[in-house]
Design a protein around this motif. Structure first.
Motif, PDB file in Angstrom:
ATOM      1  N   LEU A 113     -25.980 152.486 100.572  1.00  0.00           N
ATOM      2  CA  LEU A 113     -24.901 151.680 101.321  1.00  0.00           C
ATOM      3  C   LEU A 113     -23.786 151.677 100.089  1.00  0.00           C
ATOM      4  O   LEU A 113     -22.492 151.605 100.355  1.00  0.00           O
ATOM      5  N   LEU A 117     -19.741 153.227  99.793  1.00  0.00           N
ATOM      6  CA  LEU A 117     -18.235 152.493  99.827  1.00  0.00           C
ATOM      7  C   LEU A 117     -17.168 153.259  99.403  1.00  0.00           C
ATOM      8  O   LEU A 117     -16.046 153.172 100.223  1.00  0.00           O
ATOM      9  N   LEU A 193     -26.291 148.778 110.068  1.00  0.00           N
ATOM     10  CA  LEU A 193     -25.988 148.156 108.714  1.00  0.00           C
ATOM     11  C   LEU A 193     -24.928 148.850 108.016  1.00  0.00           C
ATOM     12  O   LEU A 193     -24.107 148.330 107.420  1.00  0.00           O
ATOM     13  N   ASN A 194     -25.329 150.233 107.946  1.00  0.00           N
ATOM     14  CA  ASN A 194     -24.224 151.477 107.266  1.00  0.00           C
ATOM     15  C   ASN A 194     -22.960 150.923 107.554  1.00  0.00           C
ATOM     16  O   ASN A 194     -21.817 151.096 107.110  1.00  0.00           O
ATOM     17  N   THR A 197     -21.526 147.418 107.338  1.00  0.00           N
ATOM     18  CA  THR A 197     -21.150 147.422 105.492  1.00  0.00           C
ATOM     19  C   THR A 197     -19.847 147.982 105.148  1.00  0.00           C
ATOM     20  O   THR A 197     -18.820 147.461 104.436  1.00  0.00           O
ATOM     21  N   GLN A 198     -19.873 149.386 105.787  1.00  0.00           N
ATOM     22  CA  GLN A 198     -18.559 150.077 105.319  1.00  0.00           C
ATOM     23  C   GLN A 198     -17.455 149.624 106.066  1.00  0.00           C
ATOM     24  O   GLN A 198     -16.329 149.482 105.196  1.00  0.00           O
ATOM     25  N   SER A 200     -16.673 146.745 106.931  1.00  0.00           N
ATOM     26  CA  SER A 200     -16.311 145.284 106.110  1.00  0.00           C
ATOM     27  C   SER A 200     -15.698 145.474 104.831  1.00  0.00           C
ATOM     28  O   SER A 200     -14.753 145.194 104.412  1.00  0.00           O
ATOM     29  N   PHE A 201     -16.419 146.703 104.060  1.00  0.00           N
ATOM     30  CA  PHE A 201     -15.730 146.865 102.730  1.00  0.00           C
ATOM     31  C   PHE A 201     -14.422 147.511 102.929  1.00  0.00           C
ATOM     32  O   PHE A 201     -13.277 147.170 102.376  1.00  0.00           O
TER      33      PHE A 201
END
Length: 326
Positions: A113, A117, A193-194, A197-198, A200-201
């Motif tokens: 993860l 990014l 989750l990937n 997470t991505q 959001s980043f």
């Protein structure tokens, strides 16, 4: 190499083999002769700090360029620098897909993860699912999504060199979306989750660093995955430049940027060996590798692929018999 390998090749079609993929058999033979190769198995602890260093560097460069550089400088840097960085990150994720940073599969997924990014789009978790199938069922016409579809191959074989250039420029795009159409898989918790997470980043990075910085990240991926020296590895690994051989190693200086992925016969023979140790495999068992054809320039691979009328998306080995590597 067995006599049935790459037995048939018709115009406008793939090479079709009646043999099993070659790596499992060669692995058994080498281990019988050189059992000490098993000492090379296992993760390399240096992968984790390398990943954090490269991710931090790419994000810092993106931030600076996005707020200080002109568009020409930003795009030139994306090609000349970012292309090498993203290649490193893609192949770091390749190491993680084989659990070669930590012993724990979960720890490798979590680090994936982080690798993901600077890429901008989620790919890390899905890559592992499809890549391990590529190892287990190399060349299988219904499973190995590393190989272009027949329709894709026909389309980009129509216009000679011109359409092959278009295909090379977009090869990373085709590589990414092909599995979604050929062999879609349900989304699991790690996929979710990937994605979360991505996304959001990305939103946070655009907010704090600016949209131009994010464009640099995406341009690094696109430019580095097309007509770029590092992208030659996509073609060099399994496109058939010499009928009778379906996997090729690259022994050249660019391996230092990408965890020795150029040692591709060695990697498929021993996927449990971290990239940093793959040269040792060839050193221990040279008679199994020195007689195979190999590449010394990824740039030349791209040029030859485009210029040679015998090369194209159909230059891959296919098989209908399921062969699961051990």
């Amino acid at each position: 190499m067995s006599s049935g390998q790459l037995e048939t090749k018709k115009s406008g079609d793939f090479y079709w083999s009646k043999d099993d993929e070659p790596h499992a058999k060669r692995r058994r033979e080498i281990l019988e002769k050189y059992p000490q190769i098993k000492d090379l198995y296992g993760p390399d602890w240096t992968t984790c700090p390398q990943i954090f260093a490269v991710v931090s560097l790419q994000l810092a460069v993106a931030w600076w360029l996005g707020n200080n550089a002109s568009w020409p400088v930003l795009l030139l840097t994306a090609y000349a620098f970012g292309g090498f960085v993203t290649a490193n990150l893609f192949l770091a994720n390749h190491e993680l897909s084989h659990n070669l940073a930590f012993k724990s599969a979960g720890a490798n997924r979590a680090l994936g993860l982080v690798v993901n990014l600077p890429i901008g789009v989620p790919f890390s978790v899905a890559f592992k699912k499809y890549h391990l199938e590529h190892h287990m069922f190399q060349g299988h016409d219904a499973i190995d999504t590393d190989i272009p579809t027949a329709g894709e191959a026909r389309l980009f074989s129509l216009g000679g060199s011109l359409l092959k250039i278009v295909w090379v420029i977009g090869q990373l795009f085709f590589y990414a979306i092909r599995p979604l159409f050929v062999r879609p898989k349900p989304m699991g918790k790690w996929d979710a989750l990937n994605l979360i997470t991505q996304a959001s980043f990305d939103m946070a990075f655009i907010h704090f660093a600016g949209p131009r910085a994010f464009v640099y990240l995406l341009a690094s991926v696109f430019l580095g995955g097309g007509l770029h020296p590092m992208a030659g590895h996509f073609i060099s690994e399994h496109y058939v430049f010499h009928p009778g051989q379906e996997t090729y190693s690259y022994y050249g200086p660019l391996n230092v940027f990408v965890y020795n992925v150029g040692y591709h016969n060695e990697h498929h023979d021993f996927p449990k060996v971290a990239g940093s140790r793959l040269p040792k495999v060839r050193e221990i068992a040279p008679e199994y590798y020195n007689n195979l054809k190999y590449h010394t320039s990824w740039t030349k691979v791209i040029v030859d692929y485009i210029a040679d009328p015998n090369m194209g998306p159909f230059a891959r080995t296919m098989r209908k018999k399921v062969s699961k590597s051990d």
